[in-house]
Write a protein that holds these residues in place. Structure first.
Motif, mmCIF file in Angstrom:
data_model
loop_
_atom_site.group_PDB
_atom_site.id
_atom_site.type_symbol
_atom_site.label_atom_id
_atom_site.label_comp_id
_atom_site.label_asym_id
_atom_site.label_seq_id
_atom_site.Cartn_x
_atom_site.Cartn_y
_atom_site.Cartn_z
ATOM 1 N N ASN A 350 7.542 -16.958 0.531
ATOM 2 C CA ASN A 350 5.895 -16.108 0.388
ATOM 3 C C ASN A 350 5.654 -15.743 -0.629
ATOM 4 N N MET A 351 5.545 -17.138 -2.122
ATOM 5 C CA MET A 351 5.288 -16.226 -3.144
ATOM 6 C C MET A 351 4.246 -15.210 -3.640
ATOM 7 N N HIS A 352 4.156 -14.696 -4.964
ATOM 8 C CA HIS A 352 2.786 -13.771 -5.342
ATOM 9 C C HIS A 352 1.884 -14.579 -5.383
ATOM 10 N N GLY A 353 1.812 -16.194 -5.648
ATOM 11 C CA GLY A 353 1.550 -17.005 -5.868
ATOM 12 C C GLY A 353 -0.142 -16.573 -5.823
ATOM 13 N N THR A 354 -1.170 -15.912 -7.088
ATOM 14 C CA THR A 354 -2.158 -15.386 -7.133
ATOM 15 C C THR A 354 -2.924 -16.286 -6.977
ATOM 16 N N ALA A 377 11.308 -23.893 1.932
ATOM 17 C CA ALA A 377 10.525 -24.196 2.259
ATOM 18 C C ALA A 377 8.801 -22.925 1.151
ATOM 19 N N VAL A 378 7.849 -23.559 0.898
ATOM 20 C CA VAL A 378 7.565 -22.267 0.527
ATOM 21 C C VAL A 378 5.793 -22.065 -0.040
ATOM 22 N N GLU A 396 2.493 -9.587 3.130
ATOM 23 C CA GLU A 396 2.483 -10.670 3.096
ATOM 24 C C GLU A 396 4.147 -10.206 3.863
ATOM 25 N N SER A 397 4.318 -9.070 4.119
ATOM 26 C CA SER A 397 5.675 -8.753 4.778
ATOM 27 C C SER A 397 5.468 -8.864 6.129
ATOM 28 N N VAL A 398 4.254 -8.430 6.410
ATOM 29 C CA VAL A 398 3.841 -8.736 8.150
ATOM 30 C C VAL A 398 3.815 -10.188 8.115
ATOM 31 N N VAL A 438 13.565 -15.171 5.261
ATOM 32 C CA VAL A 438 12.693 -14.963 4.352
ATOM 33 C C VAL A 438 12.288 -14.663 3.240
ATOM 34 N N MET A 439 11.480 -14.541 2.379
ATOM 35 C CA MET A 439 11.537 -13.771 1.269
ATOM 36 C C MET A 439 9.891 -13.496 0.697
#
Length: 796
Positions: A350-354, A377-378, A396-398, A438-439
């Motif tokens: 799960n990217m920071h991806g702002t 996967a991203v 995003e951890s949830v 997952v990261m």
């Protein structure tokens, strides 16, 4: 450890079927081989299997086996050195998608951006921009930050059988959503403004009396908070920790990011070819984390494992990421190392991806460098939730944990045309797949990077690095202090003479040797930080710090005031982008990292009058146990002629001139070359101070330094009445003045006193006679810090 050795004796005899061996006759340090018990290599392999089954501890190579299986004592020591496993047993979320996980899950499934355009956030002729606003939230009596945090915490704790032992929270806006206009127009005291106040609200609601820590590292805050919680649990400092983050929407953050041209008028479109920025959002997200000893039964309500976490700092720019993603890559690698995993074992990121062009590009480059051989996967989920700033890492951890539970990776919402220049293949629709690890990435202003790894319950994970139990004693290579009198030399002279050191120092020595360009756009708190940093640099030389830990109660008051005043004075809602960048609590720490080239953990703690002690706590958790690495520990707060008395009740009560200043230390994990040691003996809330006082090693100290904030004097007098000591006492704030991080200056000055073997006191200078100084902060938040010299055997 003796109990474990006894247990191992019986398990050894039972596992190897040794009927002629009496377990009680086996000596703790008796050799397991040769003339000892005479075991062979097959016996060892049987024991390896037993140790993993019974204690969850792997011995997966011959060299390690030879090291730890010399005797039952060495085996027990190794088992106890392996960090405890950390699990998620409760979670909660509240934000623009709705008041709970079910509403978040539905929004993610629909790929729906939960954004609104609100008239109070309209930017004059530029028009309103989308916001992630929680329309369902009723927060009449509370700041939106507090209300979101409480909502999420109640969900996370609904099945908890006992209060949390500690709370670690990431926050950046604090009471700003409620107070930003009053900061400029209302001269009264704002009791609910402090960022640390959100965590204290949760502590009262949950009856937590242990450490209550607040991290403020901009958009990585919650992820850093989770990393600190992980280390607390691994080191046995707590068994259950409530960790997460919260931020409420306010004009300062929305218009600040808009003036930096980082807000997309169409809503966040992470990784899209036409992306144009972020959508500022709000949320509260909490996780109840529990540690289990090796071999312990895992609670049935357990949801996932917290496998590892990594932190880094770009030391590149105040707002822009390193263009090649160096800092992001470093944080991801640190997380993998911490979890004992390889890149190919990560199934989803799960990217920071702002949605900002630079951030997405830098993170994509880091991703490709990390996962070049086996890309997982991203996706980014900020196209649904927006960017809730300090809460992002917890939210995003949830999402990551929910992906593990449902075995479904979420889509990259808001994405229409993938940017081919990024080289990524983000998920265009949610995907059912096998997910084991997952990261989740979170990056913030000041180059603060954090990466977390969450694991499925039934998936065996790697072995993380060993950690010693408890908070370590850290060694001080050098210390410096700044008060109204100047740096430590003049401050110490006045203290010992019984003279006042209060005030706001403006002498030339503050910035001596600093190039003018480095001070461009830097206001008071940045200058305090840079002045202290310059003094440490002069001693530290080329080696410099690997990590930086900062405590500040109120952050940049000057930049905050100036930004808000211009904002509300200007009907077009324009203000200074420079002031906005400088207003975040971790801005000074980012300046220090940039100047010193410090690329390790960069952590700013903001917990009122115990902010410095919280920073010391963080240093104890994150510094390596051994090695030549060094860190800077600092605390500072500025005196502001308008805001200080509105924010800090102790400043409002004290008559006389404003005061400010701080202190800094070069820390190292080993004693060689050190002048002194510093150790946090306790950090507690509520009534827990009585137990702390009774456990303090009073005989080690020759003087008691009391940090009593003016607003806490009534409670402090009750606490003083039960102290069973006869040490000479020195009230530091009567000398240094009222400012939030006065304890940082005091602890640094205490180091200097050790070298002179004397201390100030209410009756004049007294001899320490080779003993240390106990620094005790009293009031609602109690902390005890030991500053001690090195005995003859320890001295270099």
């Amino acid at each position: 450890m003796s109990d474990l050795i006894q247990e191992l004796k019986h398990k050894l005899v039972e596992t190897l079927d040794l009927p002629d061996v009496d377990p009680e006759q086996i000596k703790d340090d008796e050799s397991l081989f040769g003339e000892g018990l005479g075991l062979d290599s097959i016996d060892v392999l049987e024991l390896v299997v037993m140790i993993e089954q019974e204690y969850g501890v792997k011995i997966d190579n011959k060299e390690l086996g030879q090291k730890v299986m010399m005797s039952l004592a060495s085996l027990a020591e190794y088992i106890e050195s392996v960090p405890r496993a950390v699990y998620v047993t409760g979670l909660g979320v509240a934000g623009p998608t709705g008041p709970d996980l079910a509403s978040l899950r539905q929004a993610l499934a629909e790929g729906r951006g939960c954004f609104s355009r609100l008239p109070q956030f309209a930017a004059g002729k530029r028009g309103s921009k989308p916001l992630g606003y929680s329309a369902w939230l009723q927060a009449d009596e509370l700041s939106r930050t507090h209300a979101l945090a409480l909502s999420a915490a109640r969900q996370a704790l609904q099945h908890a059988e006992v209060p949390p032992d500690a709370i670690v929270l990431g926050v950046s806006t604090g009471g700003m959503p409620r107070n930003e206009e009053a900061l400029i127009s209302d001269p009264g005291l704002l009791n609910d403004h402090a960022t640390g106040g959100v965590a204290w609200t949760l502590a009262r609601a949950s009856r937590c009396q242990g450490p209550v820590l607040t991290v403020s590292t901009a958009c990585s805050s919650a992820a850093v908070a989770i990393k600190l919680a992980l280390e607390m649990l691994r080191r046995g400092l707590a068994n259950q920790v409530l960790a997460g983050g919260a931020d409420g929407l306010c004009r300062m953050t929305h218009f600040g990011f808009d003036m930096l041209q980082l807000v997309d008028a169409e809503g966040a479109r992470p990784l899209d070819e036409n992306r144009a920025g972020m959508t500022v959002s709000e949320a509260g997200a909490m996780l109840f984390l529990e540690a289990m000893d090796a071999g312990a039964e895992i609670p049935s309500r357990t949801l996932a494992k917290l496998a590892g976490a990594g932190l880094s700092c770009d030391a590149y720019h105040a707002t822009a990421p390193h263009p090649e993603g160096d800092g992001a890559l470093s944080a991801m690698q640190a997380a993998l190392d911490d979890a004992g995993l390889r890149p190919e074992q990560v199934d989803y990121v799960n990217m920071h991806g702002t949605g900002t062009p630079d951030n997405d590009r830098a993170e994509a480059r880091a991703f490709l460098r990390m996962f070049a051989q086996h890309p997982p996967a991203v996706s980014s989920t900020k196209g649904v939730t927006g960017h809730p700033l300090a809460a992002a890492g917890a939210l995003e951890s949830v999402i990551a944990i929910d992906a593990l539970l449902r075995q479904q990776a979420p889509a990259n919402a808001g994405l229409i045309t993938v940017d081919p220049a990024l080289g990524l293949a983000p998920l265009l629709a949610s995907k059912t797949m096998d997910l084991s690890q997952v990261m989740s990435n979170s990056f913030g202003f000041g180059g603060n990077n954090a990466s977390l790894i969450w694991g499925k319950m039934d998936t065996p994970l790697g072995t993380p690095p060993e950690r010693k139990a408890g908070l370590p004693r850290l060694f001080v290579r050098h210390a410096t202090a700044l008060t109204g009198a100047g740096f430590e030399e003049e401050s110490l002279r006045r203290m010992l003479a019984g003279e006042d050191c209060a005030g706001c120092y403006v002498g030339e020595a503050l910035l001596e040797g600093m190039p003018k360009r480095a001070l461009r756009r830097v206001k008071r708190i940045g200058r305090l930080a840079m002045g202290l940093g310059q003094r440490l640099t002069a001693v530290d030389g080329e080696l410099g710090p690997g990590q930086i830990f900062v405590g500040t109660a109120w952050g940049a008051q000057g930049e905050t005031h100036d930004f808000l005043k211009r904002l509300f004075d200007n009907p077009e809602r324009l203000s200074s982008p420079t002031d906005f960048v400088g207003s975040v609590h971790n801005a000074p720490a980012g300046m220090l990292a940039l100047r010193a080239g410090a690329r390790g953990a960069n952590v700013t703690m903001t917990g009122g009058d115990v902010s410095f002690e919280q920073a010391l706590y963080a240093a104890g958790l994150l510094m390596p146990d051994v090695g030549e690495t060094r860190a800077w520990l600092m605390g500072f707060d500025e005196g502001h002629e308008i805001l200080s008395s509105r924010l800090d009740a102790s400043v409002a009560e004290r008559e006389g001139a404003l005061a400010d200043g701080g202190g800094g230390m070069i820390l190292q994990p080993e004693m060689e070359g050190a002048r002194a040691s510093i150790e946090l003996l306790g950090l507690v809330e509520g009534e827990a101070w009585e137990a702390l006082f009774s456990a303090l090693p009073w005989s080690r100290f020759g003087a008691l330094w009391l940090n009593i904030p003016a607003a806490e004097r009534g409670l402090a007098q009750q606490q003083l009445a039960v102290l069973a000591d006869d040490l000479p006492r020195f009230e530091t704030r009567k000398c240094l003045g009222e400012f939030g991080s006065a304890s940082a200056a005091a602890c640094a000055l205490a180091v200097a006193c050790l070298g002179m073997d004397q201390s100030p006191s209410s009756a004049g200078p007294v001899a320490l006679e080779g003993r240390g100084v106990l620094h005790l902060t009293l009031g609602a938040h109690v902390a005890a810090v030991a500053i001690e010299g090195l005995c003859d055997e320890e001295r270099v």
